[in-house]
Write a protein that holds these residues in place. Structure first.
Motif, PDB file in Angstrom:
ATOM      1  N   ILE A 154       6.524  -3.364   5.427  1.00  0.00           N
ATOM      2  CA  ILE A 154       4.879  -3.692   5.333  1.00  0.00           C
ATOM      3  C   ILE A 154       4.769  -2.886   5.117  1.00  0.00           C
ATOM      4  O   ILE A 154       3.323  -2.981   3.832  1.00  0.00           O
ATOM      5  CB  ILE A 154       4.797  -4.537   6.354  1.00  0.00           C
ATOM      6  N   GLY A 155       4.736  -1.501   4.606  1.00  0.00           N
ATOM      7  CA  GLY A 155       4.284  -0.170   5.032  1.00  0.00           C
ATOM      8  C   GLY A 155       4.698   0.052   3.275  1.00  0.00           C
ATOM      9  O   GLY A 155       3.459   0.461   2.716  1.00  0.00           O
ATOM     10  N   ILE A 156       5.662  -0.345   2.795  1.00  0.00           N
ATOM     11  CA  ILE A 156       5.927  -0.274   1.338  1.00  0.00           C
ATOM     12  C   ILE A 156       5.181  -0.902   0.371  1.00  0.00           C
ATOM     13  O   ILE A 156       4.461  -0.122  -0.350  1.00  0.00           O
ATOM     14  CB  ILE A 156       7.492   0.142   0.864  1.00  0.00           C
ATOM     15  N   ARG A 157       4.668  -1.957   1.071  1.00  0.00           N
ATOM     16  CA  ARG A 157       4.176  -2.810   0.343  1.00  0.00           C
ATOM     17  C   ARG A 157       2.410  -2.976   0.413  1.00  0.00           C
ATOM     18  O   ARG A 157       1.925  -2.701  -0.439  1.00  0.00           O
ATOM     19  CB  ARG A 157       4.572  -4.307   0.547  1.00  0.00           C
ATOM     20  N   LYS A 158       2.116  -1.807   1.144  1.00  0.00           N
ATOM     21  CA  LYS A 158       0.759  -2.034   1.638  1.00  0.00           C
ATOM     22  C   LYS A 158       0.279  -0.477   0.397  1.00  0.00           C
ATOM     23  O   LYS A 158      -0.567  -0.727  -0.219  1.00  0.00           O
ATOM     24  CB  LYS A 158       0.244  -1.595   3.366  1.00  0.00           C
ATOM     25  N   VAL A 159       1.142   0.458   0.292  1.00  0.00           N
ATOM     26  CA  VAL A 159       1.149   1.491  -0.506  1.00  0.00           C
ATOM     27  C   VAL A 159       1.023   0.967  -1.328  1.00  0.00           C
ATOM     28  O   VAL A 159       0.097   2.153  -2.371  1.00  0.00           O
ATOM     29  CB  VAL A 159       2.380   2.107   0.100  1.00  0.00           C
ATOM     30  N   VAL A 160       1.863  -0.472  -2.423  1.00  0.00           N
ATOM     31  CA  VAL A 160       2.230   0.270  -2.966  1.00  0.00           C
ATOM     32  C   VAL A 160       0.644  -1.291  -3.697  1.00  0.00           C
ATOM     33  O   VAL A 160      -0.091  -1.357  -5.004  1.00  0.00           O
ATOM     34  CB  VAL A 160       2.989  -1.261  -3.768  1.00  0.00           C
ATOM     35  N   GLY A 161       0.130  -1.172  -3.119  1.00  0.00           N
ATOM     36  CA  GLY A 161      -1.211  -2.119  -3.070  1.00  0.00           C
ATOM     37  C   GLY A 161      -1.240  -4.178  -2.738  1.00  0.00           C
ATOM     38  O   GLY A 161      -1.854  -4.678  -3.130  1.00  0.00           O
ATOM     39  N   ALA A 162      -0.681  -3.822  -1.877  1.00  0.00           N
ATOM     40  CA  ALA A 162      -0.431  -5.377  -1.019  1.00  0.00           C
ATOM     41  C   ALA A 162      -1.506  -5.659  -0.528  1.00  0.00           C
ATOM     42  O   ALA A 162      -2.102  -5.097   0.311  1.00  0.00           O
ATOM     43  CB  ALA A 162       0.478  -6.474  -1.386  1.00  0.00           C
ATOM     44  N   SER A 163      -2.027  -7.032  -0.602  1.00  0.00           N
ATOM     45  CA  SER A 163      -3.542  -7.466  -0.067  1.00  0.00           C
ATOM     46  C   SER A 163      -2.625  -7.752   1.489  1.00  0.00           C
ATOM     47  O   SER A 163      -0.968  -8.224   1.627  1.00  0.00           O
ATOM     48  CB  SER A 163      -4.674  -8.766  -0.019  1.00  0.00           C
TER      49      SER A 163
END
Length: 101
Positions: free
Chosen positions: A49-58
């Motif tokens: 979840i953290g990686i997806r947030k950093v990549v730009g996931a909403s």
């Protein structure tokens, strides 16, 4: 005549109350279990979840990702529960009609 009808439906009223209490308890327990399962899954996938947030996931994308896992099991449970409950209710109603006659 009123006493006859009251006695006739007294058993059904008690059964209804019993079903209501146990249904509420079952729903409460299943909600607690679902919440625990969601918390466990989120804790297990914290890095993802953290990686997806950093990549730009909403937040919506992450929520949809988590919901996808649970929705599958909920749909399977509904598909199993509807025929079983339909059969049980029909059998119960037939028995109660036979007892009335």
């Amino acid at each position: 005549m009123d006493d006859v009808f009251r006695r006739q439906y007294n058993n059904e009223e008690e059964t209804k109350n019993l079903f209501q209490y146990f249904s509420a308890l079952a729903i409460f327990i299943s909600c607690i279990g679902l919440f625990g399962l969601a918390a466990f899954a989120a804790q297990r996938r914290t890095k993802e979840i953290g990686i997806r947030k950093v990549v730009g996931a909403s937040v919506f994308d992450i929520t949809a990702l988590m919901l996808k896992d649970f929705a599958k099991w909920i749909l399977i449970a509904i598909i199993i529960a509807i025929p079983v409950s339909y059969y049980a209710i029909n059998k119960w109603l037939r028995i109660s009609l036979i007892e009335q006659n």
